[in-house]
Design a protein around this motif. Structure first.
Motif, PDB file in Angstrom:
ATOM      1  N   ASN A  42      30.917  -5.444  -1.125  1.00 29.64           N
ATOM      2  CA  ASN A  42      31.819  -4.789  -0.045  1.00 29.64           C
ATOM      3  C   ASN A  42      30.741  -3.424   0.047  1.00 29.64           C
ATOM      4  O   ASN A  42      31.172  -3.189   1.421  1.00 29.64           O
ATOM      5  CB  ASN A  42      33.960  -4.257  -0.001  1.00 29.64           C
ATOM      6  N   ILE A  43      30.600  -3.081  -1.167  1.00 25.92           N
ATOM      7  CA  ILE A  43      30.241  -0.997  -0.888  1.00 25.92           C
ATOM      8  C   ILE A  43      28.452  -1.458  -0.232  1.00 25.92           C
ATOM      9  O   ILE A  43      28.319  -0.153   0.716  1.00 25.92           O
ATOM     10  CB  ILE A  43      30.104  -0.607  -2.562  1.00 25.92           C
ATOM     11  N   ILE A  44      28.141  -2.606  -1.094  1.00 33.07           N
ATOM     12  CA  ILE A  44      26.801  -2.530  -0.285  1.00 33.07           C
ATOM     13  C   ILE A  44      26.814  -2.825   1.445  1.00 33.07           C
ATOM     14  O   ILE A  44      26.042  -2.477   1.694  1.00 33.07           O
ATOM     15  CB  ILE A  44      26.391  -3.944  -1.238  1.00 33.07           C
ATOM     16  N   GLU A  45      27.951  -3.947   1.594  1.00 29.80           N
ATOM     17  CA  GLU A  45      27.703  -4.248   2.592  1.00 29.80           C
ATOM     18  C   GLU A  45      27.955  -2.569   3.978  1.00 29.80           C
ATOM     19  O   GLU A  45      27.366  -3.101   4.771  1.00 29.80           O
ATOM     20  CB  GLU A  45      29.027  -4.943   3.096  1.00 29.80           C
ATOM     21  N   GLN A  46      29.005  -2.012   3.987  1.00 30.53           N
ATOM     22  CA  GLN A  46      29.314  -0.884   3.842  1.00 30.53           C
ATOM     23  C   GLN A  46      27.547   0.004   4.232  1.00 30.53           C
ATOM     24  O   GLN A  46      27.690   0.716   4.893  1.00 30.53           O
ATOM     25  CB  GLN A  46      30.312  -0.221   3.446  1.00 30.53           C
ATOM     26  N   LEU A  47      26.664   0.113   3.098  1.00 22.28           N
ATOM     27  CA  LEU A  47      26.112   1.066   2.763  1.00 22.28           C
ATOM     28  C   LEU A  47      24.859   0.651   3.773  1.00 22.28           C
ATOM     29  O   LEU A  47      24.395   1.285   4.887  1.00 22.28           O
ATOM     30  CB  LEU A  47      25.151   0.887   1.595  1.00 22.28           C
ATOM     31  N   VAL A  48      24.713  -1.228   4.036  1.00 22.86           N
ATOM     32  CA  VAL A  48      24.114  -1.129   4.504  1.00 22.86           C
ATOM     33  C   VAL A  48      24.055  -1.275   6.413  1.00 22.86           C
ATOM     34  O   VAL A  48      23.104  -0.572   7.105  1.00 22.86           O
ATOM     35  CB  VAL A  48      23.764  -3.467   4.481  1.00 22.86           C
ATOM     36  N   ARG A  49      25.164  -1.156   6.989  1.00 22.26           N
ATOM     37  CA  ARG A  49      25.799  -1.132   8.458  1.00 22.26           C
ATOM     38  C   ARG A  49      25.639   0.120   8.006  1.00 22.26           C
ATOM     39  O   ARG A  49      25.854   0.969   9.173  1.00 22.26           O
ATOM     40  CB  ARG A  49      27.494  -1.549   7.969  1.00 22.26           C
ATOM     41  N   LEU A  50      25.938   2.004   7.156  1.00 23.12           N
ATOM     42  CA  LEU A  50      25.777   2.508   7.569  1.00 23.12           C
ATOM     43  C   LEU A  50      24.268   3.659   7.528  1.00 23.12           C
ATOM     44  O   LEU A  50      24.144   3.836   8.842  1.00 23.12           O
ATOM     45  CB  LEU A  50      26.535   3.337   6.436  1.00 23.12           C
ATOM     46  N   PHE A  51      23.852   2.601   7.462  1.00 23.41           N
ATOM     47  CA  PHE A  51      22.202   3.045   7.407  1.00 23.41           C
ATOM     48  C   PHE A  51      21.474   2.412   8.437  1.00 23.41           C
ATOM     49  O   PHE A  51      21.033   2.376   9.330  1.00 23.41           O
ATOM     50  CB  PHE A  51      20.692   1.904   6.085  1.00 23.41           C
ATOM     51  N   LEU A  52      21.704   1.097   8.756  1.00 23.62           N
ATOM     52  CA  LEU A  52      21.505   0.867  10.450  1.00 23.62           C
ATOM     53  C   LEU A  52      22.843   1.007  11.972  1.00 23.62           C
ATOM     54  O   LEU A  52      21.939   1.686  12.322  1.00 23.62           O
ATOM     55  CB  LEU A  52      22.299  -0.915  10.797  1.00 23.62           C
ATOM     56  N   THR A  53      23.726   1.732  11.579  1.00 22.66           N
ATOM     57  CA  THR A  53      24.525   2.798  11.970  1.00 22.66           C
ATOM     58  C   THR A  53      23.383   3.962  12.991  1.00 22.66           C
ATOM     59  O   THR A  53      23.490   4.243  13.949  1.00 22.66           O
ATOM     60  CB  THR A  53      25.800   2.920  11.875  1.00 22.66           C
ATOM     61  N   TYR A  54      23.195   4.705  11.835  1.00 18.21           N
ATOM     62  CA  TYR A  54      22.508   6.001  12.004  1.00 18.21           C
ATOM     63  C   TYR A  54      21.155   5.872  12.228  1.00 18.21           C
ATOM     64  O   TYR A  54      20.043   6.314  13.423  1.00 18.21           O
ATOM     65  CB  TYR A  54      22.328   6.393  10.333  1.00 18.21           C
ATOM     66  N   THR A  55      20.409   4.520  11.557  1.00 15.37           N
ATOM     67  CA  THR A  55      19.272   4.383  12.234  1.00 15.37           C
ATOM     68  C   THR A  55      18.311   3.504  13.788  1.00 15.37           C
ATOM     69  O   THR A  55      17.595   3.773  14.364  1.00 15.37           O
ATOM     70  CB  THR A  55      17.806   3.732  11.612  1.00 15.37           C
ATOM     71  N   VAL A  56      19.407   2.669  13.893  1.00 16.22           N
ATOM     72  CA  VAL A  56      19.433   1.969  15.074  1.00 16.22           C
ATOM     73  C   VAL A  56      19.974   1.932  16.191  1.00 16.22           C
ATOM     74  O   VAL A  56      19.679   2.340  17.496  1.00 16.22           O
ATOM     75  CB  VAL A  56      19.657   0.582  14.624  1.00 16.22           C
ATOM     76  N   ILE A  57      21.937   2.415  15.988  1.00 13.48           N
ATOM     77  CA  ILE A  57      22.190   2.355  16.870  1.00 13.48           C
ATOM     78  C   ILE A  57      21.483   3.709  18.374  1.00 13.48           C
ATOM     79  O   ILE A  57      21.491   3.406  19.350  1.00 13.48           O
ATOM     80  CB  ILE A  57      23.668   2.096  16.544  1.00 13.48           C
ATOM     81  N   SER A  58      21.343   4.782  17.671  1.00 12.08           N
ATOM     82  CA  SER A  58      21.403   6.075  18.851  1.00 12.08           C
ATOM     83  C   SER A  58      19.913   5.784  19.290  1.00 12.08           C
ATOM     84  O   SER A  58      19.585   5.994  20.694  1.00 12.08           O
ATOM     85  CB  SER A  58      20.690   7.131  17.528  1.00 12.08           C
ATOM     86  N   LYS A  59      18.798   4.400  18.739  1.00 13.10           N
ATOM     87  CA  LYS A  59      17.684   4.362  19.366  1.00 13.10           C
ATOM     88  C   LYS A  59      18.225   3.250  20.829  1.00 13.10           C
ATOM     89  O   LYS A  59      17.570   3.261  21.539  1.00 13.10           O
ATOM     90  CB  LYS A  59      16.642   3.348  18.726  1.00 13.10           C
ATOM     91  N   LEU A  60      18.777   2.398  20.271  1.00 14.85           N
ATOM     92  CA  LEU A  60      19.864   1.811  21.230  1.00 14.85           C
ATOM     93  C   LEU A  60      20.365   2.163  22.178  1.00 14.85           C
ATOM     94  O   LEU A  60      20.282   1.955  23.797  1.00 14.85           O
ATOM     95  CB  LEU A  60      19.831   0.382  20.858  1.00 14.85           C
ATOM     96  N   MET A  61      20.637   3.545  21.939  1.00 12.44           N
ATOM     97  CA  MET A  61      21.409   4.268  22.983  1.00 12.44           C
ATOM     98  C   MET A  61      20.702   4.672  24.450  1.00 12.44           C
ATOM     99  O   MET A  61      20.924   4.329  24.957  1.00 12.44           O
ATOM    100  CB  MET A  61      22.147   5.668  22.234  1.00 12.44           C
ATOM    101  N   ASN A  62      19.250   4.927  23.511  1.00 10.01           N
ATOM    102  CA  ASN A  62      17.984   5.493  24.790  1.00 10.01           C
ATOM    103  C   ASN A  62      18.270   4.350  25.340  1.00 10.01           C
ATOM    104  O   ASN A  62      17.685   5.085  26.770  1.00 10.01           O
ATOM    105  CB  ASN A  62      16.595   6.423  23.638  1.00 10.01           C
ATOM    106  N   HIS A  63      18.050   3.340  25.422  1.00 10.47           N
ATOM    107  CA  HIS A  63      18.260   1.891  26.389  1.00 10.47           C
ATOM    108  C   HIS A  63      18.806   2.161  27.279  1.00 10.47           C
ATOM    109  O   HIS A  63      18.847   2.637  28.840  1.00 10.47           O
ATOM    110  CB  HIS A  63      17.441   0.875  25.634  1.00 10.47           C
ATOM    111  N   SER A  64      20.459   1.526  26.845  1.00  7.14           N
ATOM    112  CA  SER A  64      21.377   1.414  27.595  1.00  7.14           C
ATOM    113  C   SER A  64      22.565   1.500  26.570  1.00  7.14           C
ATOM    114  O   SER A  64      22.698   1.474  25.307  1.00  7.14           O
ATOM    115  CB  SER A  64      21.441   0.515  28.396  1.00  7.14           C
TER     116      SER A  64
END
Length: 429
Positions: A151-173
């Protein structure tokens, strides 16, 4: 057994606490990246996501946990023989989502942005399902560390991807960003599965025959899982219908779609997640309680079973009471800390006292499942969900905005908790 219960509870609480802290950071990053509008749209998609998560595992994790804890069957066969069947079922769910997503987004949720996030839900289901099945095995063996670490590893992966990927996707739409939030679950659940596989017994030889259909084991599993799934499905279906009924009723009496999306986002994006923060304690207690009650109740050790249930409820209240007092007295502090907003302040002050009752619902539900009372639990959930749906529709037409949603949810919590309490302790009277 007593030491195992306490040790399991401590491990799950500590792991749950760390996972919840990571979840808070994820929520902070997410709300500040996709804004209140994005949270509102994601909140419209979330009931469908939860409904299909409930469907994808068919309640098998609870059933596997119960059977493994009773030590009556080959544990390897219990786990492996279910995987081909459940994956085939998940394929059907993916096809179903593709078929209903256009209608759901356009005519029921009244928001075309939700189409691609709805489609993306299907791709996450097999990963969520396999992860939950393996966790059910470890819960049954009362080995909580592998699940906690995953569960902890799962959350760490989700945190990393949310921080690095979602903001870039937000630049598109905004559509890309919300779809990305859903698809992140593939990688986070995949990481969780890899961790769990590492802790499985490696000395046992796995053959193709272990994955074959086993009529006896499947029958035993379904006797437990179908009522469990029924309970969760009823709750998820009620939650699925919630934004549809709410949107229909409020637009009918003159509320705008913008008001509904924003306020619904506040309630489901800020208020409920905040009040549910302490629930990781009760979830940990419930997961540790289920195999203990299942084992002792099946061996007719009723006094000890009753003692452990009371102990679990007491622990839940010890945690829930101070949290409730804090949420009632300084809700603005927590809203600012986590979400950088004070929206939803008035809702929290009213809802918080009732959520104290919700914190004991988890141990009661786990006890009913462990005691073979899953059907009674399902009926309680059904009656509570009917009450909630009727109240939601009626009160939403009374020009009180989101308060219809709030009151109907509180009525549901009170009814189901009282129902479960009655059926659990009636066994020992």
């Amino acid at each position: 057994m007593k030491n195992n219960f306490i040790k399991s509870t401590i491990i799950l609480i500590l792991g749950g606490f760390l996972s919840k802290i990571l979840g808070m950071f994820i929520k902070i990053i997410l709300t500040r990246t996709i804004s209140t509008e994005g949270i509102g749209i994601y909140s419209l998609v979330l009931p469908t996501f939860n409904l299909f998560i409930t469907l994808c595992s068919l309640g098998l994790p609870v059933a596997i946990s119960k059977l493994v804890s009773e030590n009556k069957n080959d544990n390897k066969k219990i786990v492996l023989s279910t995987i081909p069947i459940i994956l085939l079922f998940n394929l059907g769910l993916i096809i179903l989502l593709f078929l209903i997503a256009p209608f759901l987004s356009k005519y029921l949720l009244h928001n075309q942005i939700t189409y691609y996030p709805l489609i993306s839900i299907g791709f996450t289901l097999p990963f969520i399902c396999i992860s939950s099945i393996i966790k059910g095995y470890f819960f049954g063996k009362e080995k909580m560390f592998p699940t906690t670490l995953s569960n902890i590893i799962e959350q760490l992966v989700r945190l990393f991807l949310t921080y690095t990927v979602i903001s870039k996707l937000m630049n598109h739409s905004l559509t890309y960003a919300i779809t990305g939030v859903v698809l992140i679950n593939i990688l986070s659940e995949g990481a969780s599965i890899l961790v769990l596989l590492f802790f499985l017994p490696h000395r046992q030889k796995v053959t193709v025959s272990d994955f074959c259909y086993n009529k006896v084991i499947l029958k035993d599993l379904l006797e437990i899982s179908i009522p469990t799934t029924g309970s969760r499905l009823i709750g998820s279906l009620s939650y699925f219908l919630e934004p549809i009924i709410l949107t229909y009723a409020l637009t009918k009496i003159g509320y705008s779609n913008q008001f509904i999306t924003l306020e619904y986002g506040i309630v489901n994006g800020y208020v409920y997640p905040l009040l549910l923060l302490p629930s990781f304690f009760t979830l940990a207690i419930s997961n540790a309680l289920l195999p203990v009650v299942s084992n002792t109740y099946s061996h007719r050790n009723y006094d000890y079973t009753k003692y452990k249930i009371k102990q679990a409820i007491t622990l839940s209240l010890i945690i829930g009471i101070p949290c409730t007092l804090l949420f009632m007295s300084i809700p603005e502090f927590f809203l600012n800390l986590i979400y950088n907003t004070t929206e939803g302040l008035e809702y929290i002050k009213i809802i918080a006292p009732v959520f104290l009752i919700y914190y004991v619902q988890g141990p009661l539900t786990a006890s009913m499942q462990a005691m073979g009372k899953a059907k009674e639990a399902m009926m309680g959930t059904l009656y509570g969900s009917i009450l909630r749906t009727v109240l939601l529709f009626g009160l939403s037409l009374c020009h009180i905005g989101m308060w219809g949603l709030i009151i109907s949810s509180l009525g549901n919590i009170l009814f189901i908790t009282i129902h479960h309490f009655y059926y659990v302790f009636r066994e020992f009277s």
